[in-house]
Design an enzyme around this catalytic site. Structure first.
Site, PDB file in Angstrom:
ATOM      1  N   ASP A  51       0.706  -1.264   0.057  1.00 62.90           N
ATOM      2  CA  ASP A  51       0.031   0.017  -0.072  1.00 62.90           C
ATOM      3  C   ASP A  51       0.773   1.435   0.154  1.00 62.90           C
ATOM      4  O   ASP A  51       1.454   1.623   0.959  1.00 62.90           O
ATOM      5  CB  ASP A  51      -0.825  -0.113   1.245  1.00 62.90           C
ATOM      6  N   GLU A 129      31.750   7.451   4.966  1.00 62.37           N
ATOM      7  CA  GLU A 129      32.149   7.074   6.230  1.00 62.37           C
ATOM      8  C   GLU A 129      31.174   7.429   7.156  1.00 62.37           C
ATOM      9  O   GLU A 129      31.164   8.730   7.775  1.00 62.37           O
ATOM     10  CB  GLU A 129      33.405   8.070   6.418  1.00 62.37           C
ATOM     11  N   GLU A 131      29.542   8.197  10.682  1.00 62.44           N
ATOM     12  CA  GLU A 131      29.635   8.295  12.019  1.00 62.44           C
ATOM     13  C   GLU A 131      28.563   8.130  12.825  1.00 62.44           C
ATOM     14  O   GLU A 131      27.466   8.535  12.237  1.00 62.44           O
ATOM     15  CB  GLU A 131      30.458   9.489  12.149  1.00 62.44           C
ATOM     16  N   GLU A 212      35.573   7.651  17.676  1.00 60.72           N
ATOM     17  CA  GLU A 212      35.817   8.954  16.905  1.00 60.72           C
ATOM     18  C   GLU A 212      35.816  10.355  18.078  1.00 60.72           C
ATOM     19  O   GLU A 212      36.069   9.820  19.184  1.00 60.72           O
ATOM     20  CB  GLU A 212      34.488   9.348  16.230  1.00 60.72           C
ATOM     21  N   GLU A 220      33.133   5.078  14.441  1.00 55.36           N
ATOM     22  CA  GLU A 220      33.161   5.275  12.788  1.00 55.36           C
ATOM     23  C   GLU A 220      33.488   3.721  12.558  1.00 55.36           C
ATOM     24  O   GLU A 220      34.591   3.342  13.042  1.00 55.36           O
ATOM     25  CB  GLU A 220      34.136   6.089  12.481  1.00 55.36           C
ATOM     26  N   HIS A 269      31.208  11.628   5.517  1.00 56.27           N
ATOM     27  CA  HIS A 269      31.905  12.109   4.251  1.00 56.27           C
ATOM     28  C   HIS A 269      32.033  11.173   3.300  1.00 56.27           C
ATOM     29  O   HIS A 269      31.883   9.835   3.816  1.00 56.27           O
ATOM     30  CB  HIS A 269      33.558  11.891   5.015  1.00 56.27           C
ATOM     31  N   ARG A 340      40.928  19.110   6.407  1.00 56.27           N
ATOM     32  CA  ARG A 340      39.610  18.649   6.987  1.00 56.27           C
ATOM     33  C   ARG A 340      38.780  19.799   7.210  1.00 56.27           C
ATOM     34  O   ARG A 340      37.655  19.644   7.681  1.00 56.27           O
ATOM     35  CB  ARG A 340      40.009  17.847   8.065  1.00 56.27           C
ATOM     36  N   GLU A 359      36.847  13.647  -1.657  1.00 60.69           N
ATOM     37  CA  GLU A 359      35.983  13.382  -0.462  1.00 60.69           C
ATOM     38  C   GLU A 359      35.099  14.718  -0.235  1.00 60.69           C
ATOM     39  O   GLU A 359      35.699  15.617   0.021  1.00 60.69           O
ATOM     40  CB  GLU A 359      36.869  12.922   0.733  1.00 60.69           C
ATOM     41  N   ARG A 361      32.995  16.291   2.380  1.00 61.95           N
ATOM     42  CA  ARG A 361      32.847  16.033   3.825  1.00 61.95           C
ATOM     43  C   ARG A 361      31.591  16.735   4.325  1.00 61.95           C
ATOM     44  O   ARG A 361      31.336  16.490   5.576  1.00 61.95           O
ATOM     45  CB  ARG A 361      34.091  16.705   4.307  1.00 61.95           C
TER      46      ARG A 361
END
Length: 474
Positions: A51, A129, A131, A212, A220, A269, A340, A359, A361
């Site tokens: 449904d 990645e 977390e 982490e 992580e 990330h 980062r 990457e 992030r």
């Protein structure tokens, strides 16, 4: 895996039930279970009815009949059920056999098909990645006369004087002090290892796990990259295993971006690259971070469309409590190698030509992975087709710690939207890169924005506990 292989798997493992699953617009999994004796080759041809009007964001009651078409490539044996059960992910179709344009998994598959039609490459690979936090307790309330939440963890910094715990209260994780300590500070080695064992049992290739940065049980676990749709399937499987393993340990896991005030939030990330057959297309030895021109244009597309893209990769009001400066949050729309503090980081340590990737992030785990990965790929493809140069557009490279820059320099750097409403407005203004290929439809975008606007309003109109601290004595 063929349908016959699946039927053989059911017989060889004495499977008693087959669990057919699909994913809704918000990224939540749903399931219908059939006795294994009722599953045969025709089930994979005719599908399983459900449904659609009972699924948020799908169809009205007047056209509610929908069909799950199981994908034999997605099966795994459930490690949590008492009765042997095989899980299988499904695509959603209308009763007349048409692909349902609001099915997130269908959108992911269409994005992969579109990449091949462009002639750019044959396959895009993704590696998130994710977390998350593992708490011992969570309590929350939101009603007419009360609003509150409490989370707790035996390893939290605030529990150094908790009388109820008894014994030694040392070796707690300090605020921002949780990155890869050994036991006894890291008290969750065994539960993470059990999560990894069960993930491997379901077919995931896990690369590593660790504690982490944040206090109170932030973790992580990284699993191996794969193609777009398969990675989204794997992330749904990953969340299922994490949530249920935590429950078996008497704990609770959350992928909320910002469950704690004053410490790091949880992101997702996302590493991505494009191949043409076996040839990696992002690598050019000697160029900046060994990135090819095509990869730079891909970055240009991601950063150019980022304000709109973030409405899909960070689609919650809680997302924007993580996206604030100072908590390793990638709020700066620039690219950099190994940095980062940038929205896009180019990994440079131990990278081979085939491992060359970017990457992104900024995303978090409130994103529907099928939609988020598809939207990222389309933004990157648009950058490649239009030859968007991130350097010429002012997006870097920016090889400095942006958090420590003087305010005047920070003003020159474009930032992510400040709220979910701002991101949704950006998506309304910039959605052609999603719809012109037919991967997303305009109707889908309108429906998605309406649902997310309602979420934002639901939070905005409610009384917040901190308002009592600020205004009660006015």
């Amino acid at each position: 895996m063929s349908v016959q292989n699946v039927l053989d798997l059911i017989k060889e493992n004495n499977i008693q039930f087959v669990d057919f699953r699909f994913v809704d617009l918000l990224g939540h999994a749903h399931h219908i279970t059939l006795p294994a004796a009722e599953v045969d080759a025709d089930t994979f041809v005719n599908g399983v009815a459900f449904d659609g009007s009972s699924i948020h964001g799908f169809r009205g009651i007047e056209q509610s009949d929908m069909v799950m078409m199981p994908d034999p490539e997605s099966v795994f044996i459930d490690p949590f059920t008492d009765h042997p059960t095989l899980n299988v992910m499904s695509n959603i179709y209308t009763p007349d056999g048409e692909r349902y344009d609001r099915d997130p998994r269908s959108i992911a598959q269409k994005a992969e098909e579109y990449l091949q039609t462009t002639g750019i490459g044959t396959q895009a690979f993704f590696a998130p990645e994710p977390e998350f936090f593992i708490f011992d307790e969570v309590r929350y309330e939101s009603s007419m006369n009360a609003s509150s939440y409490v989370v707790d963890s035996e390893e939290a910094a605030w529990n150094t004087n908790r009388k109820e715990e008894g014994g030694s209260l040392g070796s707690k994780v300090a605020v921002k002090g949780g990155y890869v300590p050994v036991a006894p500070v890291d008290s969750q080695q065994d539960i993470r290892s059990e999560m990894v064992r069960l993930l491997q049992e379901t077919g995931l290739r896990v690369e590593r796990h660790h504690h982490e940065v944040a206090t109170a049980g932030q973790a992580e676990i990284n699993f191996r990259f794969d193609s777009l749709t398969k990675t989204a399937d794997n992330l749904m499987k990953f969340k299922y295993v994490i949530h249920n393993t935590a429950r078996q340990y008497g704990k609770t896991a959350t992928f909320m971006p910002k469950p704690l005030f004053g410490d790091n939030g949880s992101g997702m990330h996302v590493h991505t690259s494009i191949f043409n057959g076996d040839t990696p297309l992002f690598y050019d030895k000697g160029a900046y971070a060994n990135l090819s021109e095509l990869a730079m244009h891909y970055i240009g597309g991601i950063l150019y469309h980022a304000p709109a893209l973030i409405a899909i990769t960070n689609p919650s009001t809680n997302s924007f409590k993580r996206l604030v400066p100072g908590y390793e949050a990638p709020v700066n729309l620039v690219f950099s190698k190994g940095n980062r503090s940038a929205a896009i980081r180019i990994p440079i340590a131990a990278v081979t030509p085939k491992g060359c990737r970017i990457e992104f992030r900024t995303p978090d785990n409130t994103a529907n992975p099928y939609l988020a990965f598809a939207a990222m790929l389309l933004a990157g493809i648009d950058g490649i087709k239009r030859k968007l140069d991130p350097v010429a557009l002012g997006y870097g490279p920016f090889d400095k710690n942006i958090y420590e820059l003087p305010e005047e320099e920070k003003k020159e750097i474009r930032s992510v939207p400040g709220t979910l409403d701002e991101a949704l407005s950006a998506l309304e203004a910039d959605s052609d890169f999603l719809t012109e290929s037919g991967v997303f439809t305009k109707e889908f975008i309108e429906n998605y924005v309406a649902i997310k606007r309602a979420e934002a309003k639901a939070v905005a109109i409610r009384v917040h506990p901190h308002e009592f601290s600020l205004y009660y004595d006015c």
